[in-house]
Design a protein around this motif. Structure first.
Motif, short mmCIF file in Angstrom:
data_model
loop_
_atom_site.label_atom_id
_atom_site.label_comp_id
_atom_site.label_asym_id
_atom_site.label_seq_id
_atom_site.Cartn_x
_atom_site.Cartn_y
_atom_site.Cartn_z
N GLU A 300 0.82 -1.21 0.00
CA GLU A 300 0.00 0.00 0.00
C GLU A 300 0.85 1.27 0.00
O GLU A 300 0.55 2.23 -0.72
CB GLU A 300 -0.91 -0.01 1.24
N ARG A 306 5.99 -4.45 -3.47
CA ARG A 306 4.95 -5.40 -3.08
C ARG A 306 5.32 -6.85 -3.41
O ARG A 306 5.06 -7.76 -2.59
CB ARG A 306 3.60 -5.04 -3.71
N LYS A 346 -9.28 -1.15 7.23
CA LYS A 346 -8.98 -0.10 6.27
C LYS A 346 -10.12 0.90 6.07
O LYS A 346 -9.88 2.12 6.12
CB LYS A 346 -8.58 -0.71 4.93
N ARG A 351 -7.01 6.88 5.23
CA ARG A 351 -5.58 7.17 5.20
C ARG A 351 -5.22 8.43 5.98
O ARG A 351 -4.11 8.58 6.44
CB ARG A 351 -5.09 7.30 3.75
#
Length: 361
Positions: A300, A306, A346, A351
């Motif tokens: 992320e 990743r 999430k 964020r």
């Protein structure tokens, strides 16, 4: 307003420590978890499982001394490498210690101190699980499920060729018993202190703690097993994994070996005492869970990393079976549960929502 003094060039500036609602929530959650752990241990007369004191030296050394030193050294090397002239280097170094960098750094160190209490509580509960469960009742069932899922063959038999080269075996062993700690706790340190990760810090820390609790306390307690390395000791049956243990023992009993750590953990279990990282529980695998958690957040925050991050999680899963610490299903379940926790957390945090709401304490 909490503050501390740091030098900046010729001046001494006041470094403010404004804490977000998320920071306070993380501290309260860690403290609450510790209080619950202490209450459970006292209520069940499991005082010998208290492990808090074993973190009072190692944790501060790693997170308040070693990692900050390495982090500062890397910043310095980056500046020296990228900027050729002395004046430019001095200016870059001053920018590196400005408030918008030092505030999250100092706040992160405070949060890591709170997590020291959390980890002590976790280890205490994990150490007490066999006392509460009367041993390890689920190894036989989990070994049978593992065998059934892999076409009637114990999964470790597919992996034995990895150890044909002693250097490959040594690398796998070192990575699982040492490298994993570096990867997982360096990631924790970076997310906690870096200005680049402020937006996801609260969510990461809550997901981190919930993963330990759900995977390492709740599910471990409900389906407590010791794992292949202790299978004979807890069931009296050497047939399923005796050959694997003999194979691993043939590589020696050095400080990174399965034999050495097996002896350490079993001795603590038999005496009922706690130690740093003590407690035996195989299902699900915390090694795999944390590697998966970090891979999800690395994907992320730093998308280009990743693939290596997820590849590392797979390596940890394979290593856990090869080294007899876990049944394969321990890793499979750990991955699924960790992804579920990550996905559930999430949307609730976002964020930026929590990270930008600051208040004074």
């Amino acid at each position: 307003m909490a503050s501390l003094d740091i030098p900046a060039g010729q001046d001494v500036r006041r470094l403010k420590l404004p804490l977000t609602h998320g920071d306070i929530a993380v501290m309260c959650f860690a403290a609450g978890y510790a209080v619950v752990a202490i209450a459970l241990l006292l209520a069940t007369d499991a005082r010998q499982a208290f492990a808090f004191r074993h973190y009072l030296v190692v944790w501060p050394f790693v997170f308040l001394m070693l990692f900050p030193f390495i982090y500062g050294l890397l910043v310095l090397l980056k500046i020296v490498h990228r900027i050729p002239d002395r004046r430019g280097r001095i200016m870059a170094l001053r920018r590196a210690v400005r408030h918008h960098h030092m505030q999250p750094f100092a706040t992160g160190l405070l949060l890591l101190c709170c997590l020291m209490v959390f980890q002590g509580a976790f280890t205490s509960l994990k150490t007490a699980l066999p006392l509460w469960c009367g041993g390890f009742p689920h190894d036989v069932a989990q070994a049978e499920i593992d065998r059934a899922l892999h076409f009637g063959v114990d999964p470790w038999r597919y992996l034995t060729p990895l150890g044909s080269n002693r250097w490959v075996h040594a690398a796998i062993e070192w990575n699982y018993n040492q490298g994993w700690f570096i990867f997982c706790y360096a990631t924790l340190f970076f997310v906690a202190i870096s200005a680049r990760t402020t937006a996801v810090r609260t969510r990461y820390l809550f997901t981190y703690m919930l993963t330990w609790i759900v995977v390492g306390n709740v599910l471990a307690g409900l389906f407590l097993s010791a794992g292949p390395v202790f299978y004979e000791a807890v069931t009296g049956d050497s047939q399923p994994f005796g050959e694997q243990i003999a194979f691993l023992s043939s590589h020696g009993d050095g400080p990174h070996s399965v034999a050495f750590l097996q002896s350490y953990l079993w001795q603590l279990y038999k005496t009922g005492n706690a130690g740093f990282g003590s407690g035996i529980s195989a299902f699900p695998s915390m090694h795999v869970a944390l590697a998966t958690l970090n891979a999800l957040f690395i994907a992320e925050i730093f998308p280009k990393w990743r693939l290596p991050a997820f590849a590392y999680a797979v390596l940890v899963l394979v290593s856990s079976v090869y080294l007899a610490w876990h049944y394969a299903i321990d890793g499979y379940v750990a991955i699924m549960v960790t992804i579920a926790i990550y996905a559930a957390m999430k949307p609730g945090f976002g964020r930026l929502a929590i990270a930008e709401r600051r208040f004074r304490v």
